[in-house]
Design an enzyme around this catalytic site. Structure first.
Site, PDB file in Angstrom:
ATOM      1  N   HIS A   1       0.674  -1.211   0.074  1.00  0.00           N
ATOM      2  CA  HIS A   1       0.082  -0.116  -0.100  1.00  0.00           C
ATOM      3  C   HIS A   1       0.813   1.305  -0.016  1.00  0.00           C
ATOM      4  O   HIS A   1       0.712   2.324  -0.995  1.00  0.00           O
ATOM      5  CB  HIS A   1      -0.807   0.134   1.173  1.00  0.00           C
ATOM      6  CG  HIS A   1      -2.052  -0.655   1.073  1.00  0.00           C
ATOM      7  ND1 HIS A   1      -2.190  -2.255   0.976  1.00  0.00           N
ATOM      8  CD2 HIS A   1      -3.558  -0.410   0.927  1.00  0.00           C
ATOM      9  CE1 HIS A   1      -3.545  -2.640   0.998  1.00  0.00           C
ATOM     10  NE2 HIS A   1      -4.148  -1.435   1.037  1.00  0.00           N
TER      11      HIS A   1
ATOM     12  N   HIS B   1       0.904  -3.796   8.914  1.00  0.00           N
ATOM     13  CA  HIS B   1       2.375  -3.625   8.776  1.00  0.00           C
ATOM     14  C   HIS B   1       2.915  -3.095   9.846  1.00  0.00           C
ATOM     15  O   HIS B   1       2.307  -2.421  10.662  1.00  0.00           O
ATOM     16  CB  HIS B   1       2.602  -2.639   7.613  1.00  0.00           C
ATOM     17  CG  HIS B   1       2.490  -3.400   6.120  1.00  0.00           C
ATOM     18  ND1 HIS B   1       3.192  -4.365   5.588  1.00  0.00           N
ATOM     19  CD2 HIS B   1       1.308  -3.211   5.276  1.00  0.00           C
ATOM     20  CE1 HIS B   1       2.676  -4.641   4.464  1.00  0.00           C
ATOM     21  NE2 HIS B   1       1.657  -4.084   4.044  1.00  0.00           N
TER      22      HIS B   1
END
Length: 237
Positions: A153, A202
């Site tokens: 992302h 993450h």
């Protein structure tokens, strides 16, 4: 002899800093950006794989955000993250590509069509090379089976908004528009990166590496296509 060498060196530096030359300022800036961002990515990768201090900080940050998640921020971050998934990015890229085609910015369109898919492929390759597992929680906000380092992302948003900012900074003559564009696109990248850490998808170092990776790749793509444009335009003069 020394005077001739010095004059050649001066001419070389002037050529590298010339804004109009085929291998001038744009190539110098692109190479500098590539080296800096590449070095940052390399340091992050080395520290993460070597389980240095940053991995401890990663865990602390991840667990802090998970423990302090609240509504409506969680829903907002889920929305930000969803918009920048593969499908969302495809829509954003298609919209920007249509705009480039409409205003006849063919080299920017080429940069977009080259940088985004190849950047995504590079990110996948890096994930499988490093094979870092994602953060683990008893009650995760999101669950993903893919690898964590570097963040896809963060990488995709950096390429997209970085390309958009580069175009607008060059295409718009007013300094306040350029400044606003640079700030706005930077904030969008940071927002996407933050959403991934906040949601526990993450670690912090994953998103930092994703941004560094894409800055380096974007520098390669834009510099290469800018050089191609200058070379072709030079042939038609």
């Amino acid at each position: 002899m020394e005077h001739q060498i010095f004059n050649k060196f001066v001419r070389f530096i002037e050529a590298r800093l010339s804004p109009s030359g085929e291998f001038g300022l744009h190539l110098t800036l692109g190479l500098a950006l590539l080296l800096v961002s590449g070095a940052i990515f390399g340091d992050l990768a080395e520290d993460v794989m070597g389980k240095e201090a940053i991995t401890v900080l990663d865990l602390q940050v991840a667990h802090w955000f998970h423990a302090h998640a609240f509504e409506p921020l969680t829903s907002f971050m889920l929305g930000v993250s969803w918009v920048h998934t593969g499908y969302g990015m495809a829509v954003l890229v298609a919209a920007l590509g249509w705009y480039f085609w409409r205003v006849k910015a063919r080299y920017w369109l080429l940069a977009l069509l080259v940088a985004v898919p190849t950047g995504a492929a590079l990110n996948v390759a890096l994930k499988y090379y490093f094979q870092r597992t994602r953060p683990v929680f008893d009650d995760p906000l999101v669950t993903l089976a893919t690898y964590s380092f570097p963040s896809g992302h963060a990488a995709a948003s950096t390429v997209f908004y970085g390309l958009l900012a580069s175009y607008l900074v060059i295409a718009r003559p007013h300094w306040h528009v350029r400044l606003g564009t640079a700030v706005g696109c930077s904030l969008m990248v940071l927002l996407v990166a933050f959403s991934r850490v906040y949601l526990g998808a993450h670690f912090m170092s994953d998103v930092l590496a994703g941004m560094a990776e894409s800055v380096a790749w974007l520098a390669v793509c834009i510099t290469a296509i800018s050089t191609l444009r200058r070379r072709r335009e030079g042939r038609t003069v």
